[in-house]
Design a protein around this motif. Structure first.
Motif, PDB file in Angstrom:
ATOM      1  N   ALA A  19       0.833  -1.206   0.000  1.00  0.00           N
ATOM      2  CA  ALA A  19       0.000   0.000   0.000  1.00  0.00           C
ATOM      3  C   ALA A  19       0.865   1.253   0.000  1.00  0.00           C
ATOM      4  O   ALA A  19       0.613   2.202  -0.761  1.00  0.00           O
ATOM      5  CB  ALA A  19      -0.931  -0.011   1.208  1.00  0.00           C
ATOM      6  N   LEU A  20       1.885   1.275   0.849  1.00  0.00           N
ATOM      7  CA  LEU A  20       2.777   2.432   0.900  1.00  0.00           C
ATOM      8  C   LEU A  20       3.457   2.671  -0.432  1.00  0.00           C
ATOM      9  O   LEU A  20       3.442   3.786  -0.963  1.00  0.00           O
ATOM     10  CB  LEU A  20       3.823   2.237   1.996  1.00  0.00           C
ATOM     11  N   LEU A  21       4.040   1.624  -1.009  1.00  0.00           N
ATOM     12  CA  LEU A  21       4.780   1.810  -2.261  1.00  0.00           C
ATOM     13  C   LEU A  21       3.848   2.129  -3.419  1.00  0.00           C
ATOM     14  O   LEU A  21       4.210   2.909  -4.317  1.00  0.00           O
ATOM     15  CB  LEU A  21       5.621   0.582  -2.564  1.00  0.00           C
ATOM     16  N   ASN A  22       2.649   1.553  -3.427  1.00  0.00           N
ATOM     17  CA  ASN A  22       1.685   1.930  -4.457  1.00  0.00           C
ATOM     18  C   ASN A  22       1.391   3.424  -4.402  1.00  0.00           C
ATOM     19  O   ASN A  22       1.282   4.095  -5.436  1.00  0.00           O
ATOM     20  CB  ASN A  22       0.383   1.146  -4.289  1.00  0.00           C
ATOM     21  N   SER A  23       1.263   3.956  -3.185  1.00  0.00           N
ATOM     22  CA  SER A  23       0.983   5.393  -3.049  1.00  0.00           C
ATOM     23  C   SER A  23       2.191   6.233  -3.443  1.00  0.00           C
ATOM     24  O   SER A  23       2.054   7.250  -4.125  1.00  0.00           O
ATOM     25  CB  SER A  23       0.528   5.720  -1.619  1.00  0.00           C
ATOM     26  N   ILE A  24       3.378   5.815  -3.044  1.00  0.00           N
ATOM     27  CA  ILE A  24       4.584   6.557  -3.422  1.00  0.00           C
ATOM     28  C   ILE A  24       4.734   6.614  -4.934  1.00  0.00           C
ATOM     29  O   ILE A  24       4.950   7.674  -5.533  1.00  0.00           O
ATOM     30  CB  ILE A  24       5.831   5.930  -2.779  1.00  0.00           C
ATOM     31  N   THR A 104       5.827   1.600   7.269  1.00  0.00           N
ATOM     32  CA  THR A 104       4.959   0.965   6.275  1.00  0.00           C
ATOM     33  C   THR A 104       3.467   1.147   6.563  1.00  0.00           C
ATOM     34  O   THR A 104       2.644   0.876   5.680  1.00  0.00           O
ATOM     35  CB  THR A 104       5.261  -0.541   6.162  1.00  0.00           C
ATOM     36  N   ASP A 105       3.077   1.590   7.752  1.00  0.00           N
ATOM     37  CA  ASP A 105       1.659   1.824   8.017  1.00  0.00           C
ATOM     38  C   ASP A 105       1.272   3.261   7.651  1.00  0.00           C
ATOM     39  O   ASP A 105       0.525   3.936   8.361  1.00  0.00           O
ATOM     40  CB  ASP A 105       1.302   1.503   9.474  1.00  0.00           C
ATOM     41  N   ILE A 106       1.774   3.686   6.512  1.00  0.00           N
ATOM     42  CA  ILE A 106       1.561   5.032   5.985  1.00  0.00           C
ATOM     43  C   ILE A 106       1.210   4.926   4.508  1.00  0.00           C
ATOM     44  O   ILE A 106       1.685   4.037   3.812  1.00  0.00           O
ATOM     45  CB  ILE A 106       2.833   5.894   6.161  1.00  0.00           C
ATOM     46  N   VAL A 107       0.366   5.836   4.028  1.00  0.00           N
ATOM     47  CA  VAL A 107       0.239   6.083   2.594  1.00  0.00           C
ATOM     48  C   VAL A 107       0.432   7.579   2.374  1.00  0.00           C
ATOM     49  O   VAL A 107       0.125   8.388   3.260  1.00  0.00           O
ATOM     50  CB  VAL A 107      -1.121   5.619   2.005  1.00  0.00           C
ATOM     51  N   VAL A 108       0.964   7.938   1.213  1.00  0.00           N
ATOM     52  CA  VAL A 108       1.265   9.339   0.924  1.00  0.00           C
ATOM     53  C   VAL A 108       0.298   9.873  -0.127  1.00  0.00           C
ATOM     54  O   VAL A 108      -0.275   9.119  -0.908  1.00  0.00           O
ATOM     55  CB  VAL A 108       2.723   9.522   0.467  1.00  0.00           C
ATOM     56  N   PHE A 109       0.158  11.208  -0.164  1.00  0.00           N
ATOM     57  CA  PHE A 109      -0.786  11.851  -1.069  1.00  0.00           C
ATOM     58  C   PHE A 109      -0.125  12.911  -1.953  1.00  0.00           C
ATOM     59  O   PHE A 109      -0.797  13.813  -2.456  1.00  0.00           O
ATOM     60  CB  PHE A 109      -1.918  12.499  -0.264  1.00  0.00           C
ATOM     61  N   GLU A 110       1.180  12.806  -2.126  1.00  0.00           N
ATOM     62  CA  GLU A 110       1.892  13.753  -2.970  1.00  0.00           C
ATOM     63  C   GLU A 110       3.244  13.163  -3.354  1.00  0.00           C
ATOM     64  O   GLU A 110       3.600  12.064  -2.906  1.00  0.00           O
ATOM     65  CB  GLU A 110       2.093  15.076  -2.226  1.00  0.00           C
ATOM     66  N   LYS A 111       3.976  13.867  -4.188  1.00  0.00           N
ATOM     67  CA  LYS A 111       5.335  13.478  -4.526  1.00  0.00           C
ATOM     68  C   LYS A 111       6.202  13.769  -3.306  1.00  0.00           C
ATOM     69  O   LYS A 111       6.800  14.828  -3.166  1.00  0.00           O
ATOM     70  CB  LYS A 111       5.818  14.248  -5.759  1.00  0.00           C
ATOM     71  N   ILE A 112       6.250  12.806  -2.426  1.00  0.00           N
ATOM     72  CA  ILE A 112       6.722  13.039  -1.060  1.00  0.00           C
ATOM     73  C   ILE A 112       8.193  13.432  -0.998  1.00  0.00           C
ATOM     74  O   ILE A 112       8.613  14.181  -0.112  1.00  0.00           O
ATOM     75  CB  ILE A 112       6.431  11.792  -0.178  1.00  0.00           C
TER      76      ILE A 112
END
Length: 296
Positions: A19-24, A104-112
Protein backbone atom coordinates in the motif's frame (compact mmCIF):
# COMPACT_ATOMS: atom_id res chain seq x y z
CA UNK A 1 23.43 13.72 -5.07
CA UNK A 2 21.37 10.62 -4.26
CA UNK A 3 17.98 11.40 -2.78
CA UNK A 4 15.35 8.89 -1.83
CA UNK A 5 13.32 6.96 0.68
CA UNK A 6 14.06 4.22 3.21
CA UNK A 7 11.51 1.79 4.60
CA UNK A 8 11.87 -1.09 7.07
CA UNK A 9 9.81 -4.19 6.36
CA UNK A 10 9.54 -7.96 6.43
CA UNK A 11 7.02 -10.44 5.03
CA UNK A 12 4.67 -9.92 7.98
CA UNK A 13 3.89 -6.35 6.85
CA UNK A 14 3.80 -7.09 3.12
CA UNK A 15 0.29 -5.69 2.65
CA UNK A 16 1.16 -2.42 4.35
CA UNK A 17 4.39 -2.18 2.38
CA UNK A 18 2.55 -2.69 -0.91
CA UNK A 19 0.00 0.00 0.00
CA UNK A 20 2.78 2.43 0.90
CA UNK A 21 4.78 1.81 -2.26
CA UNK A 22 1.69 1.93 -4.46
CA UNK A 23 0.98 5.39 -3.05
CA UNK A 24 4.58 6.56 -3.42
CA UNK A 25 4.79 5.39 -7.05
CA UNK A 26 1.38 6.84 -7.90
CA UNK A 27 2.88 10.28 -7.39
CA UNK A 28 6.54 9.58 -8.20
CA UNK A 29 7.83 6.95 -10.63
CA UNK A 30 11.49 7.82 -10.26
CA UNK A 31 12.44 8.28 -6.60
CA UNK A 32 14.92 5.75 -5.21
CA UNK A 33 13.46 3.50 -2.52
CA UNK A 34 15.54 1.16 -0.35
CA UNK A 35 14.21 -1.62 1.86
CA UNK A 36 15.99 -2.19 5.17
CA UNK A 37 15.06 -5.75 6.21
CA UNK A 38 13.46 -5.93 9.65
CA UNK A 39 14.75 -9.48 10.04
CA UNK A 40 15.68 -12.45 7.86
CA UNK A 41 12.09 -13.06 6.71
CA UNK A 42 11.89 -10.46 3.97
CA UNK A 43 12.24 -12.29 0.63
CA UNK A 44 8.53 -12.17 -0.30
CA UNK A 45 8.15 -8.46 0.38
CA UNK A 46 11.48 -7.70 -1.30
CA UNK A 47 10.54 -9.65 -4.42
CA UNK A 48 7.08 -8.08 -4.60
CA UNK A 49 8.28 -4.51 -4.15
CA UNK A 50 11.17 -5.02 -6.53
CA UNK A 51 8.87 -6.36 -9.23
CA UNK A 52 6.15 -3.76 -8.77
CA UNK A 53 8.17 -0.69 -7.94
CA UNK A 54 11.90 -1.25 -8.40
CA UNK A 55 12.55 -1.13 -4.65
CA UNK A 56 16.13 -2.07 -3.87
CA UNK A 57 17.53 -3.92 -0.87
CA UNK A 58 19.77 -1.82 1.36
CA UNK A 59 23.14 -2.59 -0.23
CA UNK A 60 25.15 -3.17 2.95
CA UNK A 61 23.42 -6.02 4.76
CA UNK A 62 26.59 -6.65 6.75
CA UNK A 63 26.30 -3.16 8.22
CA UNK A 64 22.73 -3.90 9.30
CA UNK A 65 23.78 -7.15 10.97
CA UNK A 66 26.69 -5.46 12.72
CA UNK A 67 24.42 -2.64 13.89
CA UNK A 68 21.81 -5.10 15.19
CA UNK A 69 24.51 -6.97 17.09
CA UNK A 70 25.77 -3.71 18.57
CA UNK A 71 22.26 -2.78 19.73
CA UNK A 72 22.11 -6.14 21.52
CA UNK A 73 25.41 -5.42 23.24
CA UNK A 74 24.51 -1.86 24.26
CA UNK A 75 20.98 -2.43 25.58
CA UNK A 76 19.84 -4.99 28.12
CA UNK A 77 17.48 -7.62 26.74
CA UNK A 78 14.47 -6.09 28.53
CA UNK A 79 15.25 -2.49 27.56
CA UNK A 80 13.77 -2.43 24.04
CA UNK A 81 10.50 -4.18 23.17
CA UNK A 82 11.46 -4.85 19.54
CA UNK A 83 15.21 -4.18 19.12
CA UNK A 84 15.10 -4.69 15.34
CA UNK A 85 13.02 -1.53 15.03
CA UNK A 86 16.28 0.27 15.71
CA UNK A 87 17.52 -0.84 12.29
CA UNK A 88 16.01 2.30 10.77
CA UNK A 89 18.93 4.21 12.27
CA UNK A 90 21.28 2.79 9.63
CA UNK A 91 19.65 5.29 7.26
CA UNK A 92 22.35 7.75 8.31
CA UNK A 93 25.01 5.40 6.93
CA UNK A 94 23.31 4.18 3.78
CA UNK A 95 23.67 5.04 0.07
CA UNK A 96 21.34 8.06 0.07
CA UNK A 97 22.83 11.51 0.65
CA UNK A 98 19.42 12.92 1.58
CA UNK A 99 16.56 10.69 2.65
CA UNK A 100 13.08 10.38 4.08
CA UNK A 101 12.34 7.44 6.35
CA UNK A 102 8.71 6.20 6.15
CA UNK A 103 6.99 3.51 8.24
CA UNK A 104 4.96 0.96 6.27
CA UNK A 105 1.66 1.82 8.02
CA UNK A 106 1.56 5.03 5.98
CA UNK A 107 0.24 6.08 2.59
CA UNK A 108 1.27 9.34 0.92
CA UNK A 109 -0.79 11.85 -1.07
CA UNK A 110 1.89 13.75 -2.97
CA UNK A 111 5.34 13.48 -4.53
CA UNK A 112 6.72 13.04 -1.06
CA UNK A 113 10.44 13.27 -1.92
CA UNK A 114 9.94 16.92 -2.95
CA UNK A 115 9.90 17.70 0.76
CA UNK A 116 13.63 16.97 0.85
CA UNK A 117 14.10 20.55 -0.36
CA UNK A 118 13.60 21.46 3.31
CA UNK A 119 17.10 20.06 3.95
CA UNK A 120 18.50 23.21 2.37
CA UNK A 121 17.41 24.93 5.62
CA UNK A 122 17.78 22.20 8.28
CA UNK A 123 19.62 18.93 8.88
CA UNK A 124 16.55 17.04 10.09
CA UNK A 125 12.81 17.45 9.74
CA UNK A 126 9.62 15.68 10.73
CA UNK A 127 5.99 16.36 9.88
CA UNK A 128 3.56 15.71 12.73
CA UNK A 129 1.79 17.17 15.76
CA UNK A 130 3.20 14.87 18.43
CA UNK A 131 4.76 17.90 20.15
CA UNK A 132 1.35 19.56 20.45
CA UNK A 133 -0.98 16.63 21.09
CA UNK A 134 0.92 13.84 22.84
CA UNK A 135 3.75 16.08 23.98
CA UNK A 136 6.33 13.86 25.77
CA UNK A 137 4.10 10.76 25.95
CA UNK A 138 5.71 7.69 24.37
CA UNK A 139 9.02 9.56 24.22
CA UNK A 140 10.35 10.93 27.51
CA UNK A 141 9.49 10.61 31.18
CA UNK A 142 9.19 13.60 33.51
CA UNK A 143 12.82 13.01 34.54
CA UNK A 144 14.03 14.58 31.30
CA UNK A 145 12.53 17.93 32.36
CA UNK A 146 13.26 17.59 36.06
CA UNK A 147 16.96 17.07 35.37
CA UNK A 148 16.95 19.61 32.51
CA UNK A 149 18.43 17.14 30.06
CA UNK A 150 16.80 19.18 27.29
CA UNK A 151 15.41 22.72 27.36
CA UNK A 152 11.71 23.45 26.91
CA UNK A 153 12.48 24.79 23.44
CA UNK A 154 14.25 21.56 22.49
CA UNK A 155 11.33 19.50 23.77
CA UNK A 156 9.03 21.38 21.40
CA UNK A 157 10.81 19.42 18.64
CA UNK A 158 9.79 15.90 19.74
CA UNK A 159 8.31 13.86 16.92
CA UNK A 160 6.75 10.60 15.80
CA UNK A 161 9.37 8.16 14.52
CA UNK A 162 7.32 6.99 11.52
CA UNK A 163 8.15 9.85 9.15
CA UNK A 164 11.31 11.94 9.25
CA UNK A 165 14.16 13.07 7.04
CA UNK A 166 17.83 13.87 7.31
CA UNK A 167 21.10 13.58 5.42
CA UNK A 168 23.95 11.12 5.44
CA UNK A 169 26.87 12.04 7.69
CA UNK A 170 25.00 14.41 10.02
CA UNK A 171 25.43 11.76 12.72
CA UNK A 172 28.64 9.74 12.72
CA UNK A 173 28.82 6.11 13.81
CA UNK A 174 31.00 7.17 16.76
CA UNK A 175 28.47 9.81 17.86
CA UNK A 176 25.61 7.37 17.54
CA UNK A 177 27.41 4.65 19.48
CA UNK A 178 28.27 7.05 22.30
CA UNK A 179 24.74 8.46 22.48
CA UNK A 180 23.09 5.04 22.40
CA UNK A 181 25.25 4.06 25.34
CA UNK A 182 24.04 7.16 27.20
CA UNK A 183 20.48 6.04 26.55
CA UNK A 184 21.23 2.53 27.80
CA UNK A 185 22.45 3.85 31.14
CA UNK A 186 19.41 6.10 31.67
CA UNK A 187 16.26 4.10 31.18
CA UNK A 188 14.56 6.54 33.53
CA UNK A 189 14.67 9.20 30.78
CA UNK A 190 12.24 7.36 28.55
CA UNK A 191 8.55 6.52 28.38
CA UNK A 192 8.22 2.91 27.22
CA UNK A 193 4.94 2.43 29.07
CA UNK A 194 2.89 1.79 25.89
CA UNK A 195 5.38 -0.55 24.22
CA UNK A 196 7.20 1.82 21.87
CA UNK A 197 10.78 0.93 20.99
CA UNK A 198 12.71 3.20 18.64
CA UNK A 199 10.79 6.45 19.10
CA UNK A 200 12.22 7.51 22.49
CA UNK A 201 15.78 6.62 21.47
CA UNK A 202 15.51 8.32 18.07
CA UNK A 203 14.18 11.49 19.67
CA UNK A 204 17.06 11.52 22.15
CA UNK A 205 19.58 11.09 19.32
CA UNK A 206 18.12 13.89 17.23
CA UNK A 207 17.71 16.40 20.07
CA UNK A 208 21.20 15.62 21.32
CA UNK A 209 23.11 15.54 18.04
CA UNK A 210 21.27 17.64 15.45
CA UNK A 211 20.87 21.34 16.19
CA UNK A 212 19.16 22.45 12.96
CA UNK A 213 15.74 20.82 13.10
CA UNK A 214 12.42 21.55 11.45
CA UNK A 215 8.81 20.38 11.42
CA UNK A 216 6.76 20.77 8.24
CA UNK A 217 3.54 21.43 10.18
CA UNK A 218 5.05 24.45 11.92
CA UNK A 219 3.90 27.02 9.41
CA UNK A 220 1.58 30.04 9.89
CA UNK A 221 -1.84 28.66 10.70
CA UNK A 222 -0.43 25.15 11.07
CA UNK A 223 0.05 22.48 8.44
CA UNK A 224 -2.33 19.54 7.91
CA UNK A 225 -2.33 16.66 10.35
CA UNK A 226 -1.35 13.08 9.55
CA UNK A 227 -2.67 10.66 12.20
CA UNK A 228 -5.40 8.22 11.16
CA UNK A 229 -6.89 8.49 14.64
CA UNK A 230 -8.10 11.97 13.67
CA UNK A 231 -11.63 11.51 12.32
CA UNK A 232 -12.05 15.07 11.02
CA UNK A 233 -10.21 14.67 7.69
CA UNK A 234 -12.22 15.02 4.50
CA UNK A 235 -11.67 12.63 1.59
CA UNK A 236 -11.58 13.69 -2.03
CA UNK A 237 -10.18 11.71 -4.97
CA UNK A 238 -8.28 9.26 -2.74
CA UNK A 239 -6.54 11.96 -0.77
CA UNK A 240 -7.41 13.53 2.57
CA UNK A 241 -7.78 17.18 3.53
CA UNK A 242 -7.49 18.94 6.87
CA UNK A 243 -9.10 22.39 7.05
CA UNK A 244 -8.82 22.60 3.28
CA UNK A 245 -5.16 21.54 3.21
CA UNK A 246 -4.18 18.33 1.49
CA UNK A 247 -2.42 15.88 3.83
CA UNK A 248 1.10 14.90 2.87
CA UNK A 249 0.53 11.43 4.28
CA UNK A 250 -1.69 9.42 6.61
CA UNK A 251 -0.18 7.33 9.41
CA UNK A 252 -2.04 4.54 11.20
CA UNK A 253 0.34 4.78 14.17
CA UNK A 254 -0.83 2.54 17.00
CA UNK A 255 -3.86 1.38 14.97
CA UNK A 256 -4.18 -2.21 13.74
CA UNK A 257 -5.24 -2.40 10.12
CA UNK A 258 -8.59 -4.19 9.82
CA UNK A 259 -11.95 -3.66 8.16
CA UNK A 260 -13.28 -1.26 10.81
CA UNK A 261 -10.08 0.78 11.12
CA UNK A 262 -10.34 4.50 10.34
CA UNK A 263 -9.94 5.33 6.65
CA UNK A 264 -9.93 1.61 5.83
CA UNK A 265 -11.40 2.13 2.36
CA UNK A 266 -8.63 4.58 1.55
CA UNK A 267 -5.95 2.12 2.62
CA UNK A 268 -7.72 -0.60 0.63
CA UNK A 269 -7.60 1.59 -2.46
CA UNK A 270 -3.83 1.94 -2.31
CA UNK A 271 -3.23 -1.67 -1.31
CA UNK A 272 -5.06 -3.01 -4.37
CA UNK A 273 -4.30 -0.16 -6.74
CA UNK A 274 -2.81 -2.49 -9.38
CA UNK A 275 -5.01 -5.51 -8.73
CA UNK A 276 -8.50 -4.21 -9.52
CA UNK A 277 -10.20 -5.33 -6.32
CA UNK A 278 -11.42 -3.50 -3.25
CA UNK A 279 -13.35 -4.44 -0.15
CA UNK A 280 -15.50 -1.35 -0.59
CA UNK A 281 -15.67 1.39 -3.20
CA UNK A 282 -17.92 4.42 -2.80
CA UNK A 283 -20.11 5.40 -5.75
CA UNK A 284 -18.00 8.51 -6.28
CA UNK A 285 -14.94 6.29 -6.62
CA UNK A 286 -16.57 4.17 -9.31
CA UNK A 287 -17.37 7.28 -11.30
CA UNK A 288 -13.82 8.54 -11.00
CA UNK A 289 -12.26 5.14 -11.70
CA UNK A 290 -14.62 3.24 -14.01
CA UNK A 291 -11.98 0.59 -14.77
CA UNK A 292 -12.12 -0.74 -11.20
CA UNK A 293 -14.40 -3.66 -10.37
CA UNK A 294 -16.05 -3.47 -6.97
CA UNK A 295 -16.42 -6.62 -4.88
CA UNK A 296 -19.48 -6.77 -2.67
Amino acid sequence: MNRGIYIVANDYVIDNAIALLNSIRYYDQEVLVYLIPFNDNYQKVADKLSTLHNVQIFPNLELIEEFTKRIGEIFDRNFLALPNKMRKLVAWFGPLDEFIYIDTDIVVFEKIADNLEKLSEVDFFCCDYHHANDKLRNIFSSVIKEQQIFSDNQLEDVFNSGFWASRKGIISELQMDKTLRECATHREYFDFSEGVTDQPILNYLVLKLIAKRGNLVKIPGGGPGSWAGSRNFQQQDYALYDRGQRLKYLHWAGIKMKSNSPYWELWNHYRYLHEGKFAFIPKLTRRLFPFVTAHT
